[in-house]
Design an enzyme around this catalytic site. Structure first.
Site, PDB file in Angstrom:
ATOM      1  N   ASN A 212      31.857 -22.774   0.239  1.00  0.00           N
ATOM      2  CA  ASN A 212      33.255 -22.362   0.435  1.00  0.00           C
ATOM      3  C   ASN A 212      34.164 -23.550   0.171  1.00  0.00           C
ATOM      4  OD1 ASN A 212      33.702 -23.849   3.013  1.00  0.00           O
ATOM      5  ND2 ASN A 212      32.028 -22.514   3.665  1.00  0.00           N
ATOM      6  N   ASP A 281      28.458 -17.685   6.505  1.00  0.00           N
ATOM      7  CA  ASP A 281      27.933 -16.627   7.377  1.00  0.00           C
ATOM      8  C   ASP A 281      26.618 -16.051   6.855  1.00  0.00           C
ATOM      9  OD1 ASP A 281      29.972 -16.769   9.267  1.00  0.00           O
ATOM     10  OD2 ASP A 281      31.297 -15.516   8.061  1.00  0.00           O
ATOM     11  N   LYS A 291      14.592 -22.414 -11.511  1.00  0.00           N
ATOM     12  CA  LYS A 291      15.885 -21.890 -11.960  1.00  0.00           C
ATOM     13  C   LYS A 291      15.717 -20.431 -12.410  1.00  0.00           C
ATOM     14  CE  LYS A 291      19.561 -22.477 -15.276  1.00  0.00           C
ATOM     15  NZ  LYS A 291      19.861 -22.877 -16.630  1.00  0.00           N
ATOM     16  N   PHE A 325      37.413 -23.249  15.428  1.00  0.00           N
ATOM     17  CA  PHE A 325      38.460 -23.044  14.424  1.00  0.00           C
ATOM     18  C   PHE A 325      38.384 -21.606  13.942  1.00  0.00           C
ATOM     19  CE2 PHE A 325      40.718 -26.879  12.966  1.00  0.00           C
ATOM     20  CZ  PHE A 325      40.247 -27.744  13.922  1.00  0.00           C
ATOM     21  N   LYS A 339      37.925 -14.290  18.538  1.00  0.00           N
ATOM     22  CA  LYS A 339      36.879 -15.320  18.402  1.00  0.00           C
ATOM     23  C   LYS A 339      36.830 -16.216  19.644  1.00  0.00           C
ATOM     24  CE  LYS A 339      36.969 -15.407  13.384  1.00  0.00           C
ATOM     25  NZ  LYS A 339      37.442 -16.042  12.170  1.00  0.00           N
ATOM     26  N   LYS A 343      33.256 -16.130  21.462  1.00  0.00           N
ATOM     27  CA  LYS A 343      32.416 -17.331  21.388  1.00  0.00           C
ATOM     28  C   LYS A 343      32.537 -18.185  22.650  1.00  0.00           C
ATOM     29  CE  LYS A 343      32.556 -17.112  16.357  1.00  0.00           C
ATOM     30  NZ  LYS A 343      32.155 -17.734  15.107  1.00  0.00           N
TER      31      LYS A 343
END
Ligand code: CTP
Length: 405
Positions: A212, A281, A291, A325, A339, A343
């Site tokens: 990401n 995730d 490959k 975060f 969240k 959490k």
């Protein structure tokens, strides 16, 4: 006493909060500090120099060319003697002048000529404070190493309600006292803080991966800020282009599972975890050893969920502070609160990663803090270093309040 013999320059500029500078002068003088009040022309429209002279028991400086002693140049002498310069209240005008390096009166010349730390306590209308020009100038001052004493929120003298009220003189006095006491800058001494940063990288085959856009800048800034305040910092980082900061332990990981192991192994030994990392995730169900060759047909990759590291920490939480975060592109408020509770966190830092000017890769960020007790604290756009400092301030408050049970 921490303040005895300390030479403090109190810069007073033209805002209604100048009356609060009187209380600050009095508190400092009573604590034994030598307070040298420097007023701008506009400040004198609000409070008379005589008031400050009576409170500080010293002459007030308001004229660059009033050279009382021919053996000295007054602003250079003041600048050299200062142990600390506090500008309270600081108007948008003085903030802009200092950001631009303008030196056209006693206060600006003294600040420019001094090597002492400079603290800025802004006071102005909420719309002025949040104006990008003011925020950019403040960011510049922070880059110069100035310290910002954030204004509070509330009813402003102009009638608006919002951010812009100068911090109370008693609170500024306490900050000054803490600065000169030996505990200063080491408010995290003895604390062990674990920070995660950057993205994770999930391999598909030896040449391809899923990741990401996290740059790691936010997490590295937090690790650096916490270490500077005396904490024993462990930084667990996914791959980034950044130099590891000066922390007690730096652990490089690639995948979410590696991060999971590195974090959970150390969890029992730390007082707080700040989970800045953008953890993938999902990961490919199978990592090909070779490959994968291209073919004519469509290709799809089966993904399996990664462990949610923070959720696991929340489940196992004993007396620790957990800060998470939330990177969102919509419904920020709702998702962040969800969240925070799901959490079992003490605080969550939410940001809108859809905005191009802030967030991933940028040096700036605009975040909102959400707390377990329902409190919400939105911050203006500011550098990630400044956000890091704000997060450390909140962490310190959470430690002090004995939260994290
Ligand atoms: N996090 C984690 N492990 C994961 C995913 C997220 O520890 N596998 C942590 C992040 O480090 C962050 C917080 O959980 O502190 C929220 O991450 P975010 O990606 O915003 O949310 P998710 O929980 O992954 O939910 P969603 O992707 O649905 O928004």
């Amino acid at each position: 006493m921490a303040l005895e013999q300390k030479e403090i320059i109190l810069g007073v500029t033209g805002g209604i909060a100048a009356y609060k500078a009187c209380t600050l002068t009095s508190l400092l003088a009573k604590a034994g500090a030598a307070v040298h009040v420097v007023m701008t022309r506009e400040a004198k429209a609000f409070v008379s120099p005589l008031t400050f002279q009576a409170l500080s028991h010293r002459p007030v400086h308001d004229d660059l060319f009033a050279e009382a002693d021919p053996k000295q140049i007054a602003h250079i002498d003041l600048a050299d003697r200062a142990d600390l310069i506090v500008i309270a209240p600081a108007t948008a005008n003085i903030i802009a002048k200092l950001a631009a390096g303008i030196a056209d009166d006693m206060l600006t010349t003294t600040v420019l000529a001094s090597k002492a730390p400079v603290w800025i306590a802004p006071a102005m209308n909420v719309n002025m404070y949040t104006h990008p020009a003011v925020q950019q100038n403040l960011n510049k001052l922070l880059e110069y190493g100035y310290r910002l004493i954030e204004p509070g929120e509330g009813q402003l003298a102009c009638g608006w309600v919002g951010k812009g009220r100068m911090e109370e003189p008693e609170a500024i006095f306490q900050m000054i006292e803490a600065h000169f006491s030996s505990k200063r800058a080491h408010d995290f001494a003895g604390r062990r803080i674990l920070v995660t940063a950057g993205p994770t990288v999930e391999k598909i085959d030896p040449v391809r991966y899923i990741t990401n856009r996290s740059s790691g800048k936010m997490g590295y800034a937090i690790a650096e800020a916490a270490a500077a305040r005396g904490a024993h910092v462990t930084l667990i980082s996914g791959p980034t282009a950044l130099q590891p900061p000066n922390v007690a332990e730096f652990v490089a990981v690639e995948t979410a599972e590696e991060m999971y192991r590195a974090v959970t192994e150390r969890y029992d030994d730390v007082d707080a975890v700040v989970k800045t990392a953008a953890v993938s995730d999902y990961r490919p169900a199978v990592v090909s050893a070779q490959k994968i060759k291209k073919a004519q047909a469509d290709w799809s990759i089966d993904l399996v969920p990664n462990p949610d590291i923070l959720e696991e920490l929340g489940r196992r939480k004993t007396k620790k502070i957990l800060i998470g975060f939330a990177a969102e592109t919509e419904n920020i408020d709702q998702y962040a609160r969800k969240k925070l509770h799901a959490k079992n966190l003490d605080m969550i830092v939410a940001n809108n990663v859809a905005r191009a000017d802030i967030g991933f890769g940028s040096d700036n960020n605009q975040v909102t803090f959400y707390f377990r007790d329902g409190r919400v604290k939105p911050l203006a756009v500011m550098s990630k270093k400044r956000v890091a400092d704000e997060i450390c301030n909140e962490l310190n408050r959470l430690f002090a309040s004995g939260d994290g049970a």
